[in-house]
Write a protein that holds these residues in place. Structure first.
Motif, mmCIF file in Angstrom:
data_model
loop_
_atom_site.group_PDB
_atom_site.id
_atom_site.type_symbol
_atom_site.label_atom_id
_atom_site.label_comp_id
_atom_site.label_asym_id
_atom_site.label_seq_id
_atom_site.Cartn_x
_atom_site.Cartn_y
_atom_site.Cartn_z
ATOM 1 N N GLU A 1 43.428 44.810 -67.917
ATOM 2 C CA GLU A 1 44.678 45.321 -68.141
ATOM 3 C C GLU A 1 45.539 44.725 -69.351
ATOM 4 O O GLU A 1 46.316 45.286 -70.085
ATOM 5 C CB GLU A 1 45.432 45.441 -66.770
ATOM 6 N N SER A 2 45.495 43.514 -69.299
ATOM 7 C CA SER A 2 46.230 42.722 -70.524
ATOM 8 C C SER A 2 45.622 42.821 -71.964
ATOM 9 O O SER A 2 46.323 43.118 -72.904
ATOM 10 C CB SER A 2 46.478 41.474 -70.164
ATOM 11 N N ASP A 3 44.368 42.368 -72.155
ATOM 12 C CA ASP A 3 43.644 42.312 -73.324
ATOM 13 C C ASP A 3 42.845 43.914 -73.802
ATOM 14 O O ASP A 3 42.354 43.721 -74.907
ATOM 15 C CB ASP A 3 42.741 41.361 -73.317
ATOM 16 N N GLY A 4 42.479 44.524 -72.722
ATOM 17 C CA GLY A 4 41.610 45.860 -73.011
ATOM 18 C C GLY A 4 40.580 45.606 -72.908
ATOM 19 O O GLY A 4 39.557 46.415 -72.971
ATOM 20 N N LYS A 5 39.891 44.319 -72.597
ATOM 21 C CA LYS A 5 38.596 43.939 -72.363
ATOM 22 C C LYS A 5 38.367 42.729 -71.716
ATOM 23 O O LYS A 5 39.432 41.752 -71.669
ATOM 24 C CB LYS A 5 37.754 43.664 -73.606
ATOM 25 N N ALA A 6 37.399 42.591 -70.962
ATOM 26 C CA ALA A 6 37.129 41.275 -70.192
ATOM 27 C C ALA A 6 36.491 40.144 -70.867
ATOM 28 O O ALA A 6 35.482 40.070 -71.790
ATOM 29 C CB ALA A 6 36.401 41.464 -68.971
ATOM 30 N N LYS A 7 36.772 39.096 -70.811
ATOM 31 C CA LYS A 7 36.001 37.682 -71.491
ATOM 32 C C LYS A 7 34.863 37.280 -70.519
ATOM 33 O O LYS A 7 34.232 36.553 -70.883
ATOM 34 C CB LYS A 7 37.053 36.622 -71.639
ATOM 35 N N GLU A 8 34.879 37.640 -69.259
ATOM 36 C CA GLU A 8 33.899 37.489 -68.502
ATOM 37 C C GLU A 8 33.432 38.583 -67.445
ATOM 38 O O GLU A 8 34.074 39.628 -67.406
ATOM 39 C CB GLU A 8 34.171 36.114 -67.425
ATOM 40 N N ASP A 9 32.335 38.231 -66.634
ATOM 41 C CA ASP A 9 31.922 39.149 -65.604
ATOM 42 C C ASP A 9 31.649 38.471 -64.524
ATOM 43 O O ASP A 9 31.744 37.321 -64.243
ATOM 44 C CB ASP A 9 30.738 39.955 -66.050
ATOM 45 N N CYS A 10 31.490 39.332 -63.254
ATOM 46 C CA CYS A 10 31.471 38.665 -61.992
ATOM 47 C C CYS A 10 29.990 38.935 -61.563
ATOM 48 O O CYS A 10 29.797 38.901 -60.042
ATOM 49 C CB CYS A 10 32.493 39.328 -61.035
ATOM 50 N N VAL A 11 29.203 38.882 -62.289
ATOM 51 C CA VAL A 11 27.639 39.091 -61.952
ATOM 52 C C VAL A 11 27.416 38.057 -60.904
ATOM 53 O O VAL A 11 26.607 38.170 -59.954
ATOM 54 C CB VAL A 11 26.751 38.986 -63.178
ATOM 55 N N GLU A 12 27.532 36.685 -61.503
ATOM 56 C CA GLU A 12 26.872 35.669 -60.582
ATOM 57 C C GLU A 12 27.711 35.532 -59.392
ATOM 58 O O GLU A 12 27.003 35.663 -58.224
ATOM 59 C CB GLU A 12 27.226 34.432 -61.387
ATOM 60 N N GLU A 13 28.849 35.752 -59.268
ATOM 61 C CA GLU A 13 29.622 35.856 -58.058
ATOM 62 C C GLU A 13 29.205 36.840 -56.918
ATOM 63 O O GLU A 13 28.965 36.881 -55.957
ATOM 64 C CB GLU A 13 31.174 35.888 -57.953
ATOM 65 N N PHE A 14 28.674 38.179 -57.734
ATOM 66 C CA PHE A 14 28.240 39.198 -56.910
ATOM 67 C C PHE A 14 27.001 39.153 -56.181
ATOM 68 O O PHE A 14 26.553 39.314 -55.292
ATOM 69 C CB PHE A 14 28.112 40.370 -57.696
ATOM 70 N N PHE A 15 26.065 38.205 -57.112
ATOM 71 C CA PHE A 15 24.749 38.000 -56.466
ATOM 72 C C PHE A 15 24.650 36.790 -55.372
ATOM 73 O O PHE A 15 24.019 36.920 -54.609
ATOM 74 C CB PHE A 15 23.815 37.592 -57.811
ATOM 75 N N HIS A 16 25.851 35.970 -55.574
ATOM 76 C CA HIS A 16 25.782 35.048 -54.356
ATOM 77 C C HIS A 16 26.402 35.704 -52.983
ATOM 78 O O HIS A 16 25.828 35.515 -52.017
ATOM 79 C CB HIS A 16 26.984 33.965 -54.878
ATOM 80 N N LEU A 17 27.250 36.589 -53.322
ATOM 81 C CA LEU A 17 27.471 37.791 -52.238
ATOM 82 C C LEU A 17 26.771 38.458 -51.448
ATOM 83 O O LEU A 17 26.369 38.603 -50.483
ATOM 84 C CB LEU A 17 28.910 38.261 -52.600
ATOM 85 N N ALA A 18 25.912 39.191 -52.314
ATOM 86 C CA ALA A 18 24.741 39.920 -51.979
ATOM 87 C C ALA A 18 23.497 38.951 -51.254
ATOM 88 O O ALA A 18 23.210 39.478 -50.161
ATOM 89 C CB ALA A 18 24.109 40.493 -53.094
ATOM 90 N N HIS A 19 23.337 37.849 -51.892
ATOM 91 C CA HIS A 19 22.342 36.934 -51.117
ATOM 92 C C HIS A 19 22.930 36.376 -49.703
ATOM 93 O O HIS A 19 21.823 36.589 -49.095
ATOM 94 C CB HIS A 19 22.178 35.731 -52.029
ATOM 95 N N CYS A 20 24.320 36.114 -49.584
ATOM 96 C CA CYS A 20 24.575 35.718 -48.303
ATOM 97 C C CYS A 20 24.495 37.110 -47.435
ATOM 98 O O CYS A 20 24.187 36.657 -46.343
ATOM 99 C CB CYS A 20 26.031 35.336 -48.633
#
Length: 156
Positions: free
Chosen positions: A123-142
């Motif tokens: 919303e502020s920069d128009g693009k993201a400097k990171e993604d949440c892939v690692e966090e998503f995989f941790h959640l999916a694994h759990c």
């Protein structure tokens, strides 16, 4: 020829690709008489054929033709969709319940924080400097680890 010469020849063969290996494929000439491929433009001949097809009459919503002859499904009986008969997958429901449970609270909390951070960056920069892939995989694994015993107990 010794073993050293053999290996040096093999090394040269594979380390230095031939010059024509990276050359783009040869394209045919371009025509100014017909539209470029991949566009919605139609040539005059195509436009004429399309007009004839449109004025032929008949059902324009049906494309193609129905082959004649005896084929499976020609009994004029409505075909049954297998998707309508299938039950919903219990794995998805169990994983969603587990992701929201206290067992996976930590990974879900980290994923939600990351998602908020990334949304703010977009919303502020128009693009993201990171993604949440690692966090998503941790959640999916759990969620998968939590749901597996429950799922197998249901399937027995």
């Amino acid at each position: 020829m010794g073993i050293t010469d053999f290996f040096s020849d093999v090394w040269e063969t594979f380390s230095h690709p031939s010059a024509d290996a990276d050359a783009p494929p040869v394209q045919g000439g371009s025509s100014t008489q017909s539209p470029a491929s991949g566009t919605d433009e139609e040539s005059a001949a195509e436009a004429e054929v399309n007009k004839k097809d449109a004025t032929k009459g008949g059902d324009s919503s049906e494309q193609g033709h129905k082959p004649q002859g005896s084929m499976k499904g020609d009994d004029d009986e409505p075909e049954e969709d297998e998707e309508e008969e299938e039950e919903p997958d219990p794995k998805e429901k169990l994983e969603k319940e587990c992701a929201d449970s206290s067992e996976c609270h930590g990974p879900k909390h980290h994923y939600d924080e990351c998602a908020q951070r990334v949304t703010g960056q977009i919303e502020s920069d128009g693009k993201a400097k990171e993604d949440c892939v690692e966090e998503f995989f941790h959640l999916a694994h759990c969620a998968s680890q939590c749901a597996a015993p429950k799922l197998f107990a249901q399937l027995k």
